[in-house]
Design a protein around this motif. Structure first.
Motif, PDB file in Angstrom:
ATOM      1  N   GLU A   1       0.824  -1.200   0.000  1.00  0.00           N
ATOM      2  CA  GLU A   1       0.000   0.000   0.000  1.00  0.00           C
ATOM      3  C   GLU A   1       0.860   1.253   0.000  1.00  0.00           C
ATOM      4  O   GLU A   1       0.573   2.221  -0.721  1.00  0.00           O
ATOM      5  N   LYS A   2       1.942   1.238   0.786  1.00  0.00           N
ATOM      6  CA  LYS A   2       2.836   2.400   0.826  1.00  0.00           C
ATOM      7  C   LYS A   2       3.512   2.597  -0.522  1.00  0.00           C
ATOM      8  O   LYS A   2       3.649   3.722  -1.017  1.00  0.00           O
ATOM      9  N   ARG A   3       3.934   1.475  -1.140  1.00  0.00           N
ATOM     10  CA  ARG A   3       4.611   1.565  -2.435  1.00  0.00           C
ATOM     11  C   ARG A   3       3.679   2.182  -3.479  1.00  0.00           C
ATOM     12  O   ARG A   3       4.061   3.100  -4.206  1.00  0.00           O
ATOM     13  N   TYR A   4       2.438   1.688  -3.531  1.00  0.00           N
ATOM     14  CA  TYR A   4       1.496   2.205  -4.508  1.00  0.00           C
ATOM     15  C   TYR A   4       1.046   3.622  -4.156  1.00  0.00           C
ATOM     16  O   TYR A   4       0.778   4.432  -5.052  1.00  0.00           O
ATOM     17  N   LYS A   5       0.975   3.915  -2.861  1.00  0.00           N
ATOM     18  CA  LYS A   5       0.619   5.259  -2.441  1.00  0.00           C
ATOM     19  C   LYS A   5       1.701   6.244  -2.855  1.00  0.00           C
ATOM     20  O   LYS A   5       1.405   7.367  -3.300  1.00  0.00           O
ATOM     21  N   ASP A   6       2.968   5.841  -2.715  1.00  0.00           N
ATOM     22  CA  ASP A   6       4.077   6.701  -3.139  1.00  0.00           C
ATOM     23  C   ASP A   6       4.036   6.928  -4.644  1.00  0.00           C
ATOM     24  O   ASP A   6       4.274   8.046  -5.117  1.00  0.00           O
ATOM     25  N   ILE A   7       3.754   5.857  -5.386  1.00  0.00           N
ATOM     26  CA  ILE A   7       3.654   6.000  -6.841  1.00  0.00           C
ATOM     27  C   ILE A   7       2.528   6.979  -7.180  1.00  0.00           C
ATOM     28  O   ILE A   7       2.679   7.863  -8.032  1.00  0.00           O
ATOM     29  N   PHE A   8       1.403   6.822  -6.497  1.00  0.00           N
ATOM     30  CA  PHE A   8       0.241   7.681  -6.725  1.00  0.00           C
ATOM     31  C   PHE A   8       0.570   9.140  -6.405  1.00  0.00           C
ATOM     32  O   PHE A   8       0.253  10.051  -7.178  1.00  0.00           O
ATOM     33  N   ASN A   9       1.228   9.362  -5.266  1.00  0.00           N
ATOM     34  CA  ASN A   9       1.465  10.726  -4.804  1.00  0.00           C
ATOM     35  C   ASN A   9       2.605  11.435  -5.533  1.00  0.00           C
ATOM     36  O   ASN A   9       2.542  12.643  -5.749  1.00  0.00           O
ATOM     37  N   PHE A  10       3.642  10.672  -5.907  1.00  0.00           N
ATOM     38  CA  PHE A  10       4.836  11.308  -6.459  1.00  0.00           C
ATOM     39  C   PHE A  10       4.930  11.211  -7.977  1.00  0.00           C
ATOM     40  O   PHE A  10       5.830  11.790  -8.573  1.00  0.00           O
ATOM     41  N   SER A  11       4.022  10.469  -8.584  1.00  0.00           N
ATOM     42  CA  SER A  11       4.044  10.372 -10.044  1.00  0.00           C
ATOM     43  C   SER A  11       3.745  11.729 -10.661  1.00  0.00           C
ATOM     44  O   SER A  11       2.878  12.473 -10.206  1.00  0.00           O
TER      45      SER A  11
ATOM     46  N   ASN B   1      -4.511  12.281  -8.000  1.00  0.00           N
ATOM     47  CA  ASN B   1      -3.193  12.441  -7.393  1.00  0.00           C
ATOM     48  C   ASN B   1      -2.758  13.907  -7.444  1.00  0.00           C
ATOM     49  O   ASN B   1      -3.351  14.729  -8.160  1.00  0.00           O
ATOM     50  N   PRO B   2      -1.750  14.280  -6.655  1.00  0.00           N
ATOM     51  CA  PRO B   2      -1.309  15.685  -6.600  1.00  0.00           C
ATOM     52  C   PRO B   2      -0.966  16.274  -7.959  1.00  0.00           C
ATOM     53  O   PRO B   2      -1.221  17.465  -8.200  1.00  0.00           O
ATOM     54  N   ALA B   3      -0.383  15.459  -8.864  1.00  0.00           N
ATOM     55  CA  ALA B   3      -0.025  15.973 -10.191  1.00  0.00           C
ATOM     56  C   ALA B   3      -1.277  16.396 -10.954  1.00  0.00           C
ATOM     57  O   ALA B   3      -1.290  17.438 -11.620  1.00  0.00           O
ATOM     58  N   ALA B   4      -2.347  15.600 -10.870  1.00  0.00           N
ATOM     59  CA  ALA B   4      -3.598  15.939 -11.554  1.00  0.00           C
ATOM     60  C   ALA B   4      -4.237  17.175 -10.940  1.00  0.00           C
ATOM     61  O   ALA B   4      -4.739  18.051 -11.656  1.00  0.00           O
ATOM     62  N   CYS B   5      -4.216  17.260  -9.609  1.00  0.00           N
ATOM     63  CA  CYS B   5      -4.794  18.431  -8.938  1.00  0.00           C
ATOM     64  C   CYS B   5      -4.049  19.703  -9.333  1.00  0.00           C
ATOM     65  O   CYS B   5      -4.664  20.742  -9.596  1.00  0.00           O
ATOM     66  N   ALA B   6      -2.708  19.610  -9.370  1.00  0.00           N
ATOM     67  CA  ALA B   6      -1.903  20.776  -9.736  1.00  0.00           C
ATOM     68  C   ALA B   6      -2.179  21.194 -11.173  1.00  0.00           C
ATOM     69  O   ALA B   6      -2.247  22.388 -11.493  1.00  0.00           O
ATOM     70  N   LEU B   7      -2.356  20.225 -12.048  1.00  0.00           N
ATOM     71  CA  LEU B   7      -2.625  20.513 -13.456  1.00  0.00           C
ATOM     72  C   LEU B   7      -3.957  21.232 -13.630  1.00  0.00           C
ATOM     73  O   LEU B   7      -4.086  22.161 -14.440  1.00  0.00           O
TER      74      LEU B   7
END
Length: 286
Positions: free
Chosen positions: A147-157, A174-180
């Motif tokens: 879960e942490k691995r996939y969460k990191d991928i989700f958050n930092f991608s 994810n944060p990248a989509a929100c920022a976009l």
């Protein structure tokens, strides 16, 4: 007659004692019974495998057993504290215990203490039992790591990752989509995706995109979406239908921002059209 009757009762009690003791000794769980003075009254072979040690334990306290066997003091203190709380509150106590075996292997046990009250409501005995949950703990730890691995991928991608339900309502971004898009996740959660699509092509979301998701289990292509300022962003997306047993179906999507590429292609087309027109005019002049 009285002697015969008493002997019959005694034999019956002894038969019952052996019967229940056999059950307790063969249950695949640690079983320990404490009396009202917090001393061992019964210990089954799963809890303590050595017969001599089991016999020695009867009538001893947790501290005496811990000192005799050189068990870690913190484990004994926890067991004693739970036992005291159970007897004081007359309610069940439950905790997880981590044990390190002589070879260095770690085991986890779920411990439960349950008070048995007499007819006056006083604690007569406390039944303690435990289950080895090492395999379950290992699975839980693996799940947490995953879960942490996939969460990191989700958050930092840096790519767009998001999910929406079958009604088109956003579940996660994810944060990248929100920022976009220029929105916080709280502003996007529950919002319909088609509300972010330019109005002239908004009908395609239900008529084309969702129908393809349901029919084929996936949809890919280029999507135009509006950010907070109303500016069009072009996404190269791949979205997939997810159907997990016991939960509602949803769609997970991955996308890449190709706005600059689209603008470059449009500029190139305009340039080609412009130069084509110039050349045509030159030919006409000749």
């Amino acid at each position: 007659n009285d002697i015969t009757h008493n002997k019959t009762i005694s034999d019956t009690f002894e038969t019952q004692r052996k019967f229940y003791e056999q059950i307790l000794n063969n249950i695949p769980a640690d079983i320990v019974v404490f009396n009202s003075e917090q001393k061992y009254l019964f210990v089954n072979p799963i809890a303590v495998s050595k017969p001599d040690l089991r016999r020695w334990m009867i009538g001893k306290t947790i501290d005496e057993y811990s000192n005799y066997t050189n068990k870690p003091k913190e484990i004994a203190d926890t067991r004693k504290k739970v036992l005291e709380d159970v007897m004081a509150t007359k309610s069940k106590g439950e905790w997880e215990e981590k044990l390190v075996k002589p070879g260095g292997e770690t085991e986890y046990h779920l411990r439960i203490m349950y008070p048995v009250l007499d007819e006056r409501g006083k604690v007569e005995i406390v039944i303690a039992y435990g289950l080895n949950i090492t395999e379950r703990k290992k699975i839980e730890e693996q799940v947490k790591r995953s879960e942490k691995r996939y969460k990191d991928i989700f958050n930092f991608s840096q790519a767009w990752i998001g999910t929406h339900d079958m009604e088109g309502r956003i579940l996660t971004m994810n944060p990248a989509a929100c920022a976009l898009l220029g929105y916080d996740i709280g502003e996007l959660t529950g919002r319909r995706i088609d509300s972010l699509i330019p109005e002239k092509v908004r009908f395609q979301f239900a008529d084309t995109y969702m129908k393809k998701i349901v029919a084929d289990g996936k949809s890919d292509g280029i999507m135009s979406i509006l950010n907070r300022n109303g500016k069009s962003i072009y996404l190269l997306y791949q979205n997939y239908f997810v159907n997990e047993p016991g939960s509602e179906s949803y769609v997970i999507g991955f996308a890449q921002n190709i706005t600059e590429r689209i603008h470059a292609e449009e500029a190139l087309k305009r340039s080609e059209k412009k130069y084509k027109g110039i050349i045509e005019n030159m030919n006409l002049g000749m």
